[in-house]
Design a protein around this motif. Sequence first.
Motif, PDB file in Angstrom:
ATOM      1  N   GLU A 115      -6.136   0.161  -4.505  1.00 55.74           N
ATOM      2  CA  GLU A 115      -7.425  -0.182  -3.880  1.00 55.74           C
ATOM      3  C   GLU A 115      -7.642  -1.686  -3.778  1.00 55.74           C
ATOM      4  O   GLU A 115      -8.331  -2.154  -2.876  1.00 55.74           O
ATOM      5  CB  GLU A 115      -8.588   0.450  -4.671  1.00 55.74           C
ATOM      6  N   ASP A 164      -5.098  11.708   2.080  1.00 54.52           N
ATOM      7  CA  ASP A 164      -3.765  11.543   2.698  1.00 54.52           C
ATOM      8  C   ASP A 164      -2.764  12.487   2.041  1.00 54.52           C
ATOM      9  O   ASP A 164      -1.962  13.144   2.705  1.00 54.52           O
ATOM     10  CB  ASP A 164      -3.222  10.122   2.457  1.00 54.52           C
ATOM     11  N   GLU A 213      -9.599   8.249   0.122  1.00 56.33           N
ATOM     12  CA  GLU A 213      -8.767   8.311   1.332  1.00 56.33           C
ATOM     13  C   GLU A 213      -7.304   8.576   0.971  1.00 56.33           C
ATOM     14  O   GLU A 213      -6.610   9.337   1.654  1.00 56.33           O
ATOM     15  CB  GLU A 213      -8.883   7.004   2.127  1.00 56.33           C
ATOM     16  N   MET A 214      -6.869   7.967  -0.124  1.00 56.02           N
ATOM     17  CA  MET A 214      -5.476   8.171  -0.528  1.00 56.02           C
ATOM     18  C   MET A 214      -5.245   9.615  -0.960  1.00 56.02           C
ATOM     19  O   MET A 214      -4.214  10.216  -0.669  1.00 56.02           O
ATOM     20  CB  MET A 214      -5.103   7.200  -1.645  1.00 56.02           C
ATOM     21  N   LYS A 249      -7.355   1.008   1.630  1.00 54.02           N
ATOM     22  CA  LYS A 249      -7.803   2.397   1.512  1.00 54.02           C
ATOM     23  C   LYS A 249      -8.530   2.616   0.191  1.00 54.02           C
ATOM     24  O   LYS A 249      -8.172   2.014  -0.824  1.00 54.02           O
ATOM     25  CB  LYS A 249      -6.590   3.351   1.533  1.00 54.02           C
ATOM     26  N   THR A 250      -9.501   3.523   0.216  1.00 54.77           N
ATOM     27  CA  THR A 250     -10.149   3.920  -1.033  1.00 54.77           C
ATOM     28  C   THR A 250      -9.315   5.016  -1.695  1.00 54.77           C
ATOM     29  O   THR A 250      -8.462   5.628  -1.061  1.00 54.77           O
ATOM     30  CB  THR A 250     -11.552   4.493  -0.778  1.00 54.77           C
ATOM     31  N   GLN A 275       0.826   3.551  -3.274  1.00 54.87           N
ATOM     32  CA  GLN A 275       0.208   4.863  -3.021  1.00 54.87           C
ATOM     33  C   GLN A 275       1.207   5.984  -3.333  1.00 54.87           C
ATOM     34  O   GLN A 275       0.860   6.992  -3.953  1.00 54.87           O
ATOM     35  CB  GLN A 275      -0.245   4.932  -1.553  1.00 54.87           C
ATOM     36  N   GLN A 295       0.825  -1.210   0.000  1.00 52.78           N
ATOM     37  CA  GLN A 295       0.000   0.000   0.000  1.00 52.78           C
ATOM     38  C   GLN A 295       0.859   1.260   0.000  1.00 52.78           C
ATOM     39  O   GLN A 295       0.658   2.177  -0.786  1.00 52.78           O
ATOM     40  CB  GLN A 295      -0.915  -0.011   1.240  1.00 52.78           C
TER      41      GLN A 295
END
Lengths: 305, 259
Positions: free
Chosen positions: A88, A101, A97-98, A93-94, A40, A36
């Motif tokens: 995802e 962040d 949400e990323m 995390k969706t 991300q 992740q």
Amino acid sequence: MSSTTINRDGFRDRIERGEQVEPTENLPREYREAAQRMIQFHANSEIVGTLPERRWIKKAPSLRRKRAISAKVQDEAGHAQVLYRVAETLGLKTRDEMIEDLLEGDAKYANVFNYEAKTWADAGYIACFIDGAAMFRQGSLTESSYAPYARGLRKICYEESFHVKHGEDIIRSLATGSKKEQEMLQDAVDRWWEPTLQFFGPRDDDSVHQDELMDWGLKVKTNDELRQQFLEEFYIPKLEQYGVEIPDDDLYYDEEAGRWEYSPLDWDRFLEVSRGGGPMNDARMDERTRAYEDNVWVRRAAGVN
Amino acid sequence: MTVDNLENAEESFVNALEAELLAVADDDHVMGNRLCDWTGVAPTVEEDVAISNVAQDELGHAELFYDQVAEIREGSSQELAYERSPEEYRNARLLEAPFEDWADTVVRHYCYDVADAVRLRALADGEYEPIEGVAQKVLDEEAYHTEHGEVWIETLAADVEGRERLVAALEDAWADALAFFEPAGEVDPAEAGVYGRPLDAQREAFVERAGSTFESVGLSVPDVDPAAETGREGAHSDDLEELLAETREVYEQGVDVGA
């Protein structure tokens, strides 16, 4: 974390055999979290990576170049789309949400985008050499143990190869152009040399997450290995081919060690930029935040994020 | 009557054709550049990709039509795109201003797509044979853009705020959209044979098509006359001057201009 605790169901053994794994499998939590963070970071880098170049689209000095640079920046947005979707699949995390962040400063992206693209030569440089560097990094990651990531990167690398061609075409045009164009190119290389080499991340000895990512097979080549490969196979040969002076007097090839040696890079500066102190950190986040917030109503109307 | 070679054509026809083709090219050039403003900062990543695609299509169309003009005039498409003053531009004013928001983008670009399609159809039906294939190629691509616009109009209209913004954008844009159908040259281009359909009839077709899309989501188009000032005769806003200055910045430095 010891390897015995995370060799559940022989997962570690499979990774060591070079197998790739799918999100539907029972992946260790630690594996998902490491993947992740890495994916991300990559997705964020693509979306932020559109920002330095977008202002050059309208300024492109011919209609042909304009379509090419528009397509290139568009591809970066497309890569972000692919990579957020890949992230995802990890189920942690969706995308929303990323992105939050990112905007809240809780997630990082490639440092290189915190520098300013000041001239048209910079636009060519980024397409040729930053995307060129990205191809080395991403090319190695097509062997990553996380199968959706590896698949996504194959498509991405294919597209990056067009960016490099577009960028190299600009570099060639400037290198063979007027004195002013040659100086503009040299100026770009002078400013981007260090951020380009630092694009591969901290030295292996200083990298916080590298060992874990290598253990999980998420990464297959180290930062230093990729940096050397890029210098040897692409960066130095291209700069020499186009008659650009390399902005490091101490650069030499160590025949015995089989590697390029160069002046120490300023890693304190790298950390400073990474923590928000680069020339364009605030501008990048302001622009991304504005794009996100100004269009909240559009996404709500469309029922998407 | 058809014209397949401009060497034997009447001067009035050639002049009218040149003026209209230049207006088409300028429209695509200005719209294409404006749409680039969204690349990297569109409402969603998906839309970022879509709108950039559309921008590239419009820029590609600009090049196709500048090439056509360059065959009539001495010169190159590059000179036509980069070396003319704002007063020489013949684009519609509808396309000049920076977009206010996504609704303004959707409305203005949709109006442009529909208007452009009506005009290209009339051009293909005009007397100049060689343009038919070019117009058809562009029409095929525009069909996708129009559909993209219709989906967004429907989507935004179903949302309270989206609907308000659509209404505001439509109020602002409509008179300029109607002024799209003004002659770019000295003579009436339809009478000269450039278009197979008079400009007024083209405008009516536009109102019918675009109007019915807006009406289908419960929005009515403003009851106004076409804007008195039209870009077709070179009356432009400062927005165009600023946009063109931006597009010319690197070109005027003489940097990488040969591509």
